[in-house]
Scaffold this active site. Sequence first.
Site, mmCIF file in Angstrom:
data_model
loop_
_atom_site.group_PDB
_atom_site.id
_atom_site.type_symbol
_atom_site.label_atom_id
_atom_site.label_comp_id
_atom_site.label_asym_id
_atom_site.label_seq_id
_atom_site.Cartn_x
_atom_site.Cartn_y
_atom_site.Cartn_z
ATOM 1 N N LYS A 96 -71.238 45.613 77.861
ATOM 2 C CA LYS A 96 -70.808 44.208 77.700
ATOM 3 C C LYS A 96 -69.486 43.940 78.389
ATOM 4 O O LYS A 96 -69.220 42.831 78.846
ATOM 5 C CB LYS A 96 -70.732 43.775 76.233
ATOM 6 C CG LYS A 96 -70.217 44.761 75.249
ATOM 7 C CD LYS A 96 -71.144 45.413 74.331
ATOM 8 C CE LYS A 96 -70.911 46.835 74.012
ATOM 9 N NZ LYS A 96 -70.574 47.128 72.669
ATOM 10 N N VAL A 123 -75.791 42.654 74.081
ATOM 11 C CA VAL A 123 -75.520 41.662 73.026
ATOM 12 C C VAL A 123 -76.542 41.836 71.904
ATOM 13 O O VAL A 123 -77.741 41.672 72.128
ATOM 14 C CB VAL A 123 -75.617 40.212 73.558
ATOM 15 C CG1 VAL A 123 -75.118 39.228 72.496
ATOM 16 C CG2 VAL A 123 -74.858 40.031 74.859
ATOM 17 N N ILE A 127 -81.431 43.828 68.996
ATOM 18 C CA ILE A 127 -82.100 42.525 68.888
ATOM 19 C C ILE A 127 -82.467 42.016 70.287
ATOM 20 O O ILE A 127 -81.638 42.063 71.195
ATOM 21 C CB ILE A 127 -81.186 41.481 68.209
ATOM 22 C CG1 ILE A 127 -80.618 42.018 66.902
ATOM 23 C CG2 ILE A 127 -81.936 40.178 67.971
ATOM 24 C CD1 ILE A 127 -79.581 41.106 66.268
ATOM 25 N N LYS A 196 -69.588 39.728 74.069
ATOM 26 C CA LYS A 196 -70.979 39.346 73.800
ATOM 27 C C LYS A 196 -71.113 37.827 73.748
ATOM 28 O O LYS A 196 -72.118 37.260 74.178
ATOM 29 C CB LYS A 196 -71.432 39.967 72.477
ATOM 30 C CG LYS A 196 -71.462 41.486 72.536
ATOM 31 C CD LYS A 196 -71.543 42.084 71.154
ATOM 32 C CE LYS A 196 -71.578 43.592 71.200
ATOM 33 N NZ LYS A 196 -71.436 44.216 69.899
HETATM 34 P P1 NDP Z 1 -70.873 57.283 74.380
HETATM 35 O O1 NDP Z 1 -69.406 57.519 74.552
HETATM 36 O O2 NDP Z 1 -71.563 57.860 73.209
HETATM 37 O O3 NDP Z 1 -71.633 57.784 75.682
HETATM 38 C C1 NDP Z 1 -71.168 57.584 76.982
HETATM 39 C C2 NDP Z 1 -71.755 58.648 77.881
HETATM 40 O O4 NDP Z 1 -71.378 58.379 79.204
HETATM 41 C C3 NDP Z 1 -71.265 60.061 77.538
HETATM 42 O O5 NDP Z 1 -72.340 60.959 77.656
HETATM 43 C C4 NDP Z 1 -70.228 60.317 78.617
HETATM 44 O O6 NDP Z 1 -70.122 61.656 78.995
HETATM 45 C C5 NDP Z 1 -70.814 59.536 79.765
HETATM 46 N N1 NDP Z 1 -69.811 59.173 80.748
HETATM 47 C C6 NDP Z 1 -68.685 58.450 80.550
HETATM 48 N N2 NDP Z 1 -67.997 58.342 81.686
HETATM 49 C C7 NDP Z 1 -68.690 59.031 82.620
HETATM 50 C C8 NDP Z 1 -68.496 59.304 84.006
HETATM 51 N N3 NDP Z 1 -67.417 58.874 84.650
HETATM 52 N N4 NDP Z 1 -69.421 60.040 84.660
HETATM 53 C C9 NDP Z 1 -70.510 60.505 84.015
HETATM 54 N N5 NDP Z 1 -70.760 60.278 82.703
HETATM 55 C C10 NDP Z 1 -69.852 59.555 82.023
HETATM 56 O O7 NDP Z 1 -71.053 55.699 74.441
HETATM 57 P P2 NDP Z 1 -72.268 54.850 73.868
HETATM 58 O O8 NDP Z 1 -73.543 55.492 74.209
HETATM 59 O O9 NDP Z 1 -71.990 54.479 72.462
HETATM 60 O O10 NDP Z 1 -72.085 53.492 74.697
HETATM 61 C C11 NDP Z 1 -72.534 53.384 76.024
HETATM 62 C C12 NDP Z 1 -72.505 51.918 76.421
HETATM 63 O O11 NDP Z 1 -73.376 51.177 75.574
HETATM 64 C C13 NDP Z 1 -71.136 51.243 76.290
HETATM 65 O O12 NDP Z 1 -71.008 50.273 77.295
HETATM 66 C C14 NDP Z 1 -71.226 50.556 74.916
HETATM 67 O O13 NDP Z 1 -70.347 49.468 74.790
HETATM 68 C C15 NDP Z 1 -72.674 50.116 74.937
HETATM 69 N N6 NDP Z 1 -73.277 49.866 73.636
HETATM 70 C C16 NDP Z 1 -73.186 50.797 72.654
HETATM 71 C C17 NDP Z 1 -73.795 50.581 71.432
HETATM 72 C C18 NDP Z 1 -73.722 51.565 70.316
HETATM 73 O O14 NDP Z 1 -74.206 51.252 69.218
HETATM 74 N N7 NDP Z 1 -73.151 52.751 70.518
HETATM 75 C C19 NDP Z 1 -74.557 49.350 71.185
HETATM 76 C C20 NDP Z 1 -74.608 48.435 72.305
HETATM 77 C C21 NDP Z 1 -73.978 48.709 73.486
HETATM 78 P P3 NDP Z 1 -69.317 62.768 78.180
HETATM 79 O O15 NDP Z 1 -70.300 63.207 77.133
HETATM 80 O O16 NDP Z 1 -69.013 63.779 79.205
HETATM 81 O O17 NDP Z 1 -68.104 62.094 77.598
HETATM 82 N N1 HSE Z 2 -69.287 48.577 68.866
HETATM 83 C C1 HSE Z 2 -70.373 47.682 68.977
HETATM 84 C C2 HSE Z 2 -70.662 47.059 67.637
HETATM 85 C C3 HSE Z 2 -71.572 48.413 69.490
HETATM 86 O O1 HSE Z 2 -70.185 47.592 66.630
HETATM 87 O O2 HSE Z 2 -71.326 46.025 67.576
HETATM 88 C C4 HSE Z 2 -72.749 47.502 69.768
HETATM 89 O O3 HSE Z 2 -72.490 46.646 70.831
#
Ligand code: NDP
Ligand code: HSE
Length: 387
Positions: A96, A123, A127, A196
Site C-alpha cells: 500500500k 486494502v 477482502i 489504503k
Molecule cells: P514480511 O516482513 O513478513 O515479509 C517480507 C519479505 O520480503 C521477507 O521475506 C523479506 O526477507 C523479504 N524482503 C524484504 N526486502 C527484501 C529485499 N530487498 N530483497 C529480497 N527480499 C526482501 O512482510 P509481510 O509479508 O507482512 O508484508 C509484505 C507486504 O504486504 C507489505 O507491503 C505489507 O504492507 C503488505 N501487507 C501485509 C499484510 C499482513 O497482514 N502482513 C496485509 C496486507 C498487506 P527477509 O526474510 O530476508 O527479511
Molecule cells: N498492518 C496492516 C493492518 C496489515 O494491520 O491492517 C494489513 O494491511
Amino acid sequence: MLWREDRPMRIALLGCGTVGGGVYEFVQERTDMEIAYVLSRRPRPELNCPVTSDFSRIVSDPTVDTAIEVMGGRQPAYEYMCAALRAGKNVVTANKQLMSERYGELVQLARENHVALRCSAAVGGGIRWLTNLESTLDMEPVLRVSGIMNGTTNYILDTMTTSGLKFEDALRQAQALGYAEVDPTEDLNGADARRKLVISTNVAFGCVVQEPEVTTFGIAGIRACDIGAARKMHRVVKLMASARLDSGDVACYLEPAMMPQGMHEAAVPENFNLISITGMHIGKQSFYGQGAGRFPTAYNVMQDCLDIRNGLTRFYTDKLRPARVDNSSIMRPYYVRVNGMDRWLQTRIDKMLDCGIITTPVAVSEIHAWARERKLTETGGFLASLR
Ligand code: NDP
Ligand code: HSE
C-alpha cells in the site's frame, strides 16, 4: 503479458515472508500456476523452487509472466515493480505504501505496457474490496467510501474494549499474530490506513490525491479512560477512514471515531475490517473480512492472479484526475482529552466529562490542524469524532 493456455502461469515471488509464504503455500497446491523464482536476499533451502537474489535474472526471463511483489517498503520494491512492468510482466502487489505514494505513475506505467497491475490485498487484507469497488464503478458513480481499514489498530481497540487488555499487551499480540507492519508506528499513527484510504479514494473517484493532504490522527495516544468515556456514551472507539466527493474536490481524512453501539462498524472484532461504499442508486454497501494476516492476504493476492489468468489486463480504473483534499465542510462534535486547556478548545466546549470534553461541532480540517499544532499525541492527548 498473457501466458499460453497450455502452460501454468509462471510467477516470480518477490519476498517470501508472512504474505509471500502464504502465496507460496497456495501455489504448491495448484497446477495452473507455478513459482518460477523466489527473490530472497538469503538462502531459503526449505523452498522447493529456484531462489535468487538477482532480480535481473527474473526480469530478463521471458517465461515469467507475473511478478508478485510482497517485500514491502519503498526500495528496492519500487525499482523492481517498474522494471517488471516495463518488461511487459503483470504485477500483483500488497504494497500500500508504494501504491499510495506512486499511484499515478504506476497505473500509467502498467497502461503504457499493456499489462495488469492489481493490488487488492493492499486494502482490506483478505477482502475483495477493490474488485467490488471496480464492479460498482461499471454501473454507477460512487459518492462515498468509509470504514475500518487497519487490522492491527482494530485488534488493539477491540481487545482493550472487550477484554480490558492494556494497549502495549494488545499491540504485542497483534504483532505476534502477523497483523502489524514491520514498524508498528505506521499502524498506530494511521499512516497505514491512510495509504489504503488514498488508494480507495483514487479508485472510487477516478482521481489522484496526494497522501500528505489527507489529514490523519491515529490511536497512539489512546488510554483506558477514553474507551471508558465512549462506553458511558454507549459508543465504541474505532479508527475510521472517510472520503467523499465534495464539489470537485475530495473530503478525505482518517481519525478515531466513537461509533454508536448497534452500528455495524462498532461491532467489528479483532483484526477484521469493514469497508463501505455509497453509490448513487445502491445506497450503502459494506464489505467485511479479515484485514490482515498471512492466509487472508495471500488469498487476495491469489485471486488477483486468477483474474489475470482469466484474461484481465488492467488496473481498477483508468481515470487519473488530480484532486485537492478539502476537509473544511465536514462538521462534527469531538471527544477531546488534553493536558491543559487552551483558548481554542475553551471556546468550543459543549460538555465536560470525567476525563475529557465534548466539543460543539467543529470542521475536520480545523480540529486536525489544532491537534497537530498542539502535538496532541506526543503530549499524551487523544481525540475522537462523535458519529
Ligand atoms: P514480511 O516482513 O513478513 O515479509 C517480507 C519479505 O520480503 C521477507 O521475506 C523479506 O526477507 C523479504 N524482503 C524484504 N526486502 C527484501 C529485499 N530487498 N530483497 C529480497 N527480499 C526482501 O512482510 P509481510 O509479508 O507482512 O508484508 C509484505 C507486504 O504486504 C507489505 O507491503 C505489507 O504492507 C503488505 N501487507 C501485509 C499484510 C499482513 O497482514 N502482513 C496485509 C496486507 C498487506 P527477509 O526474510 O530476508 O527479511
Ligand atoms: N498492518 C496492516 C493492518 C496489515 O494491520 O491492517 C494489513 O494491511
